[in-house]
Design an enzyme around this catalytic site. Structure first.
Site, PDB file in Angstrom:
ATOM      1  N   HIS A 145     -43.979  27.434  24.742  1.00  0.00           N
ATOM      2  CA  HIS A 145     -42.677  28.029  25.071  1.00  0.00           C
ATOM      3  C   HIS A 145     -41.621  27.623  24.044  1.00  0.00           C
ATOM      4  CE1 HIS A 145     -39.291  29.043  27.925  1.00  0.00           C
ATOM      5  NE2 HIS A 145     -38.712  28.061  27.252  1.00  0.00           N
ATOM      6  N   GLU A 146     -41.560  26.333  23.709  1.00  0.00           N
ATOM      7  CA  GLU A 146     -40.545  25.856  22.758  1.00  0.00           C
ATOM      8  C   GLU A 146     -40.822  26.364  21.342  1.00  0.00           C
ATOM      9  OE1 GLU A 146     -37.967  24.687  23.923  1.00  0.00           O
ATOM     10  OE2 GLU A 146     -38.651  24.138  25.934  1.00  0.00           O
ATOM     11  N   HIS A 149     -39.531  29.819  21.033  1.00  0.00           N
ATOM     12  CA  HIS A 149     -38.084  29.878  20.792  1.00  0.00           C
ATOM     13  C   HIS A 149     -37.805  29.827  19.281  1.00  0.00           C
ATOM     14  CE1 HIS A 149     -36.080  29.954  24.609  1.00  0.00           C
ATOM     15  NE2 HIS A 149     -36.645  28.851  25.062  1.00  0.00           N
ATOM     16  N   GLU A 222     -35.202  33.385  27.618  1.00  0.00           N
ATOM     17  CA  GLU A 222     -36.172  32.531  28.301  1.00  0.00           C
ATOM     18  C   GLU A 222     -37.406  33.325  28.719  1.00  0.00           C
ATOM     19  OE1 GLU A 222     -36.382  29.227  28.664  1.00  0.00           O
ATOM     20  OE2 GLU A 222     -34.625  29.234  27.359  1.00  0.00           O
TER      21      GLU A 222
END
Length: 293
Positions: A145-146, A149, A222
């Site tokens: 997930h990070e 980003h 997100e």
């Protein structure tokens, strides 16, 4: 969440400091002496507005390390640190970005964030609570997930949005300052102390209001990062990670003044929802389940 809060706080501080510098060095007076045209004021606002957001972006890694007490893993001291480096390196190679720095900060709350000036100059950080309370598959998904980003360029996009927002905040704050100084305080010379104080107060108030736009963008991105984490580590681990985070925050709870900024802000209502940097976790889980069908 933490990267957004740090960015907004740093950005607001930088804009206020730049405004004070402009006042001390007479730049406000210079703009006024050139006729105070709308175009001149807008150019001034854009210069300082984008300057504030770009400076915030450039120092984002430094400020995150200092404010959060991040320990960057340069040489792994145990198998867990080695595993973290391996997972981040693997995910980074898959999405085509340079290897980010990887760090850990002490906090019992499970959390993680990524920041940095570019796709090839970034930082991925996890809390000790995350490593203790999630299993490796779930931590793998959080790291995905990070990394997503970073690959999506979210911090750069956020900087551009914040630059536009800053421009209008600075522009409108000076119009408000003129109105207060000339109409209410009846200072015919203009740009008196009333103007200066009014501009600072207006910048802070408008800056908080303008953060609604930034928070809206943050909530939208997100969902994209969740999807990226699911692609890198699997949909079930990503869903499991979100469920684990939800359970952890329901058990702990956050202080009321910080709950809107947490990765799980509870059940938002009214204006509170508008100031949340993340969508409610149940909405994120539902979106992942729909995509995995």
């Amino acid at each position: 969440m933490k990267r957004i809060l740090l960015f907004l706080m740093t950005n607001l501080a930088v804009v206020v400091v730049l405004s004070i510098v402009a006042r001390l060095f007479g730049l406000d007076a210079y703009v006024a002496s050139r006729g105070g045209s709308w175009a001149g004021l807008l150019a001034f606002a854009a210069l300082f507005g984008f300057g504030g957001s770009i400076i915030s972006l450039l120092i984002s890694k430094w400020s995150a390390k200092r404010l959060m007490g991040v320990r960057v893993i340069e040489q792994p001291h145990d198998p867990t640190e080695q595993w973290l480096l391996t997972v981040v390196r693997t995910h980074s190679a898959k999405v085509g970005i340079g290897m980010p720095e990887v760090g850990i900060f002490d906090s019992p709350s499970p959390n993680a964030f990524a920041t940095g000036a570019s796709r090839n100059n970034a930082l991925v950080v996890v809390s000790t609570g995350l490593l203790q309370r999630l299993n490796r598959q779930e931590v793998d998904a959080v790291l995905g997930h990070e990394v997503s980003h970073i690959a999506n360029g979210d911090m750069v996009t956020l900087t551009l949005i914040q630059g536009v927002v800053n421009t209008f905040v600075i522009f409108l704050a000076r119009i408000i300052g003129d109105i207060v100084d000339k109409s209410l305080l009846r200072n015919e010379n203009g740009r008196g102390i009333g103007y200066f104080i009014s501009v600072l107060v207006a910048e802070m108030a408008l800056g908080i209001a303008a953060s609604l736009i930034v928070m809206w963008f943050s909530r939208r991105r997100e969902f994209r990062a969740d999807e990226g984490g699911a692609q890198l580590a699997g949909a079930l681990p990503m869903i499991g990670a979100l469920e684990a985070l939800q359970r952890a925050h329901e058990t702990e709870g956050l202080p009321r003044q910080m709950s809107a900024f947490g990765i799980n802000g509870g059940a938002p209502a009214g204006l509170r929802r508008l100031f949340m940097s993340h969508p409610p976790i149940e909405e994120r889980i539902a979106a992942l389940r729909v995509r995995s069908l």
